[in-house]
Design a protein around this motif. Structure first.
Motif, PDB file in Angstrom:
ATOM      1  N   TYR A 131       0.849  -1.199   0.000  1.00  0.00           N
ATOM      2  CA  TYR A 131       0.000   0.000   0.000  1.00  0.00           C
ATOM      3  C   TYR A 131       0.877   1.238   0.000  1.00  0.00           C
ATOM      4  CZ  TYR A 131       1.164  -1.021   4.850  1.00  0.00           C
ATOM      5  OH  TYR A 131       1.844  -1.352   5.982  1.00  0.00           O
ATOM      6  N   ARG A 132       0.259   2.374  -0.381  1.00  0.00           N
ATOM      7  CA  ARG A 132       1.007   3.633  -0.442  1.00  0.00           C
ATOM      8  C   ARG A 132       0.427   4.713   0.466  1.00  0.00           C
ATOM      9  NH1 ARG A 132       1.196   1.808  -5.773  1.00  0.00           N
ATOM     10  NH2 ARG A 132       3.316   1.632  -6.632  1.00  0.00           N
ATOM     11  N   SER A 133      -0.787   4.535   0.932  1.00  0.00           N
ATOM     12  CA  SER A 133      -1.436   5.549   1.777  1.00  0.00           C
ATOM     13  C   SER A 133      -2.101   4.880   2.965  1.00  0.00           C
ATOM     14  CB  SER A 133      -2.487   6.320   0.967  1.00  0.00           C
ATOM     15  OG  SER A 133      -3.556   5.453   0.593  1.00  0.00           O
ATOM     16  N   GLU A 146      -5.171   5.119   3.761  1.00  0.00           N
ATOM     17  CA  GLU A 146      -6.459   4.571   3.334  1.00  0.00           C
ATOM     18  C   GLU A 146      -6.265   3.200   2.687  1.00  0.00           C
ATOM     19  OE1 GLU A 146     -10.237   5.681   0.398  1.00  0.00           O
ATOM     20  OE2 GLU A 146      -8.575   7.086   0.651  1.00  0.00           O
ATOM     21  N   GLU A 147      -5.261   3.109   1.804  1.00  0.00           N
ATOM     22  CA  GLU A 147      -4.963   1.815   1.168  1.00  0.00           C
ATOM     23  C   GLU A 147      -4.527   0.794   2.219  1.00  0.00           C
ATOM     24  OE1 GLU A 147      -3.493   3.086  -3.338  1.00  0.00           O
ATOM     25  OE2 GLU A 147      -2.019   2.456  -1.824  1.00  0.00           O
ATOM     26  N   ARG A 148      -3.753   1.279   3.188  1.00  0.00           N
ATOM     27  CA  ARG A 148      -3.259   0.372   4.236  1.00  0.00           C
ATOM     28  C   ARG A 148      -4.410  -0.303   4.963  1.00  0.00           C
ATOM     29  NH1 ARG A 148      -2.037  -0.057   9.671  1.00  0.00           N
ATOM     30  NH2 ARG A 148      -0.011  -1.037  10.133  1.00  0.00           N
ATOM     31  N   THR A 187      -7.501  -0.790   3.996  1.00  0.00           N
ATOM     32  CA  THR A 187      -8.252  -1.693   3.120  1.00  0.00           C
ATOM     33  C   THR A 187      -7.486  -2.987   2.860  1.00  0.00           C
ATOM     34  OG1 THR A 187      -9.280   0.192   2.025  1.00  0.00           O
ATOM     35  CG2 THR A 187      -9.386  -1.918   0.884  1.00  0.00           C
ATOM     36  N   VAL A 188      -6.190  -2.831   2.539  1.00  0.00           N
ATOM     37  CA  VAL A 188      -5.365  -3.994   2.193  1.00  0.00           C
ATOM     38  C   VAL A 188      -5.146  -4.884   3.416  1.00  0.00           C
ATOM     39  CG1 VAL A 188      -3.067  -4.722   1.456  1.00  0.00           C
ATOM     40  CG2 VAL A 188      -4.232  -2.871   0.234  1.00  0.00           C
ATOM     41  N   PRO A 198      -3.962  -2.850  -3.417  1.00  0.00           N
ATOM     42  CA  PRO A 198      -5.287  -2.257  -3.675  1.00  0.00           C
ATOM     43  C   PRO A 198      -5.981  -2.851  -4.902  1.00  0.00           C
ATOM     44  CG  PRO A 198      -3.683  -0.552  -3.142  1.00  0.00           C
ATOM     45  CD  PRO A 198      -2.923  -1.823  -3.290  1.00  0.00           C
ATOM     46  N   ARG A 199      -5.226  -3.104  -5.976  1.00  0.00           N
ATOM     47  CA  ARG A 199      -5.847  -3.669  -7.185  1.00  0.00           C
ATOM     48  C   ARG A 199      -6.345  -5.090  -6.935  1.00  0.00           C
ATOM     49  NH1 ARG A 199      -1.889  -1.896 -12.257  1.00  0.00           N
ATOM     50  NH2 ARG A 199      -2.198   0.379 -12.060  1.00  0.00           N
ATOM     51  N   GLN A 217      -9.629  -4.858  -5.237  1.00  0.00           N
ATOM     52  CA  GLN A 217     -10.687  -4.490  -6.184  1.00  0.00           C
ATOM     53  C   GLN A 217     -11.106  -5.675  -7.063  1.00  0.00           C
ATOM     54  OE1 GLN A 217      -9.116  -1.183  -8.391  1.00  0.00           O
ATOM     55  NE2 GLN A 217      -9.081   0.197  -6.614  1.00  0.00           N
TER      56      GLN A 217
END
Length: 494
Positions: free
Chosen positions: A311-313, A315-317, A319-320, A368-369, A372
């Motif tokens: 992850y890079r952010s 928010e991504e952290r 979720t992932v 993240p991908r 999704q």
């Protein structure tokens, strides 16, 4: 970049196999040299690997009727002198305790000369003597037999040339010691435990082995027959991975261990001993590992699967990690030894390199991908191959893939052994194959120690064993031309 840097820390096998081995041990964080020359510190990863080996073997021992016990670390010196072959075999490897205390002198310490022991104590190199002295008190009648005992312990053998796991002054092992009413029972026990070792080596370690009996000069000190499992490492050298000894009545005679049979007659007991050690870890490393580091078969891997979130952010952290946590829990519930590497202070590339060096069989990367699309990226440590798979049903897929990796590692090792195995008829052919190819070499031998010693002195190759499985073809000794009942297995060894 991190993976390239990690790979540079490990010497290529073709360049320097010995240094490659030491680099793998270091980068996998298995063990390191201790302040005491010839001894090692086993690090948590190495200890976890040994514990998995212990658990597998311990279950196999108990499934065959054995119980665990523990005997003293120290052995009275007089005990070793009771069995002549035994003391001769171990005399030069014994650490001896001569005094019982120290005293303070000028800010330091020295041995207190007044604490000299009446009888020196030997730090156990193996436990036959003290165990058979103990068995004398345990055995009176045929009703007390058989005794099927195993001990998990450490031993000390004063080695001059040491290498982590393969040969150290102190090492961890198990030693089985059994007592029987008849010769046949003892022989059967010896062969049964040899089969246990073969099964463990092949089914758990994915390391193919040859079973056989040692020549007289290679027998365990005090044994009538020594059976062994022999494995072939990637560099073409053999490794004795386990031994099972038929001791006959030698130790019963030395320690006067007799039993009264059902007819009231007093008879000597028949004995066996058998053991494997942390040397198995060295064998595992040299059977499977590559230039990227350690490779561990899934059944023994302390961590079978590692999940790496990317992850890079923040928010991504979130979720992932939630996605990774769900996979972690699913695998854990299925009994998979899984770790979620959620360290924020290390980049994914570093983590990948570290996990490869430590030999974790399967890596799952999620970003993240992947969240999704409902995917995961799977990376096999053994083949270094990657694939994208559906998140749905990942638990069952991972379980099946781990078994596939286990089988594939065994088949790959077996293929390497077959390619590195030769049969020869003449001594000139033997020496040529040994120098150009190495590996296992089957050749006829006349059964004499003189010929065995000649080959050893001239080529540094030894008879690893007289294989139990043979084609039954008789022939002529490659050196002397004298009759030979079967081909034996030669190799240079560790």
């Amino acid at each position: 970049v991190a993976q390239k840097i990690m790979a540079q820390k490990i010497t290529k096998r073709e360049k320097d196999y010995s240094q490659w081995y030491l680099d793998v041990v270091k980068e996998a964080k298995l063990a390191e040299h201790s302040p005491v020359r010839g001894c090692m510190v086993i690090r948590p990863t190495g200890m976890a690997l040994w514990e998995n080996m212990q658990q597998g073997l311990d279950k196999m021992f108990k499934d065959t009727g054995h119980e665990n016990a523990y005997f003293p670390l120290f052995i009275p010196k007089s005990f070793l002198s009771k069995e002549a072959q035994h003391v001769e075999g171990f005399a030069k490897e014994c650490a001896v305790v001569t005094h019982s205390r120290l005293k303070a002198v000028d800010g330091g310490v020295e041995v207190d000369p007044e604490s000299k022991l009446e009888e020196e104590l030997i730090v156990r190199p193996t436990s036959e003597t003290i165990i058979w002295d103990t068995y004398r008190g345990w055995i009176q009648s045929y009703r007390d037999l058989p005794i099927l005992v195993n001990q998990w312990a450490n031993v000390v053998r004063w080695e001059m040339r040491t290498r982590l796991f393969l040969r150290t002054m102190e090492f961890l092992w198990q030693e089985g010691h059994t007592a029987h009413a008849t010769e046949q029972e003892a022989v059967d026990e010896t062969l049964q435990m040899l089969e246990v070792y073969r099964t463990f080596a092949e089914d758990y370690m994915a390391m193919p082995v040859i079973t056989g009996v040692k020549t007289a000069s290679e027998r365990f000190a005090g044994a009538v027959d020594t059976y062994c499992i022999e494995a072939l490492m990637q560099d073409g050298k053999a490794l004795q991975a386990g031994t099972s000894h038929f001791l006959g009545q030698n130790f019963a005679k030395a320690f006067d261990v007799k039993f009264q049979d059902s007819d009231g007659d007093h008879k000597l007991v028949w004995a066996t001993s058998w053991g494997v050690s942390t040397r198995l870890i060295g064998g595992l490393i040299m059977t499977h590992s590559d230039d990227q580091g350690l490779v561990i078969p899934p059944r023994l891997a302390p961590t079978q699967v590692v999940i790496v979130p990317i992850y890079r952010s923040d928010e991504e952290r979130e979720t992932v990690l939630e996605y990774g946590d769900a996979i972690y829990n699913e695998l854990k519930d299925l009994g998979v030894r899984v770790k979620l590497d959620d360290r924020d202070n290390y980049k994914p590339g570093f983590k990948f390199a570290e996990h490869e060096a430590q030999g974790i069989p399967l890596r799952i990367a999620v970003g993240p991908r992947d969240v999704q699309k409902g995917n995961v990226e799977l990376a096999r440590r053994d083949t270094l191959s990657k694939s994208f798979e559906s998140r749905e049903g990942i638990g069952v897929m991972v379980k099946e893939l781990l078994e596939t990796i286990q089988v594939d590692l065994f088949e790959a090792a077996k293929k390497r052994r077959e390619e590195a195995t030769s049969e020869v008829e003449t001594y000139d052919e033997f020496k040529k194959v040994l120098e150009e190819k190495g590996g296992f070499i089957y050749a006829h031998w006349d059964g004499t120690e003189e010929t065995e010693e000649l080959v050893k002195n001239e080529t540094k190759a030894t008879i690893r064993c007289i294989p139990l499985k043979t084609d039954g073809k008789e022939g002529k000794c490659m050196v002397t031309g004298k009759p030979s009942k079967q081909k034996v297995l030669f190799a240079r060894s560790y």
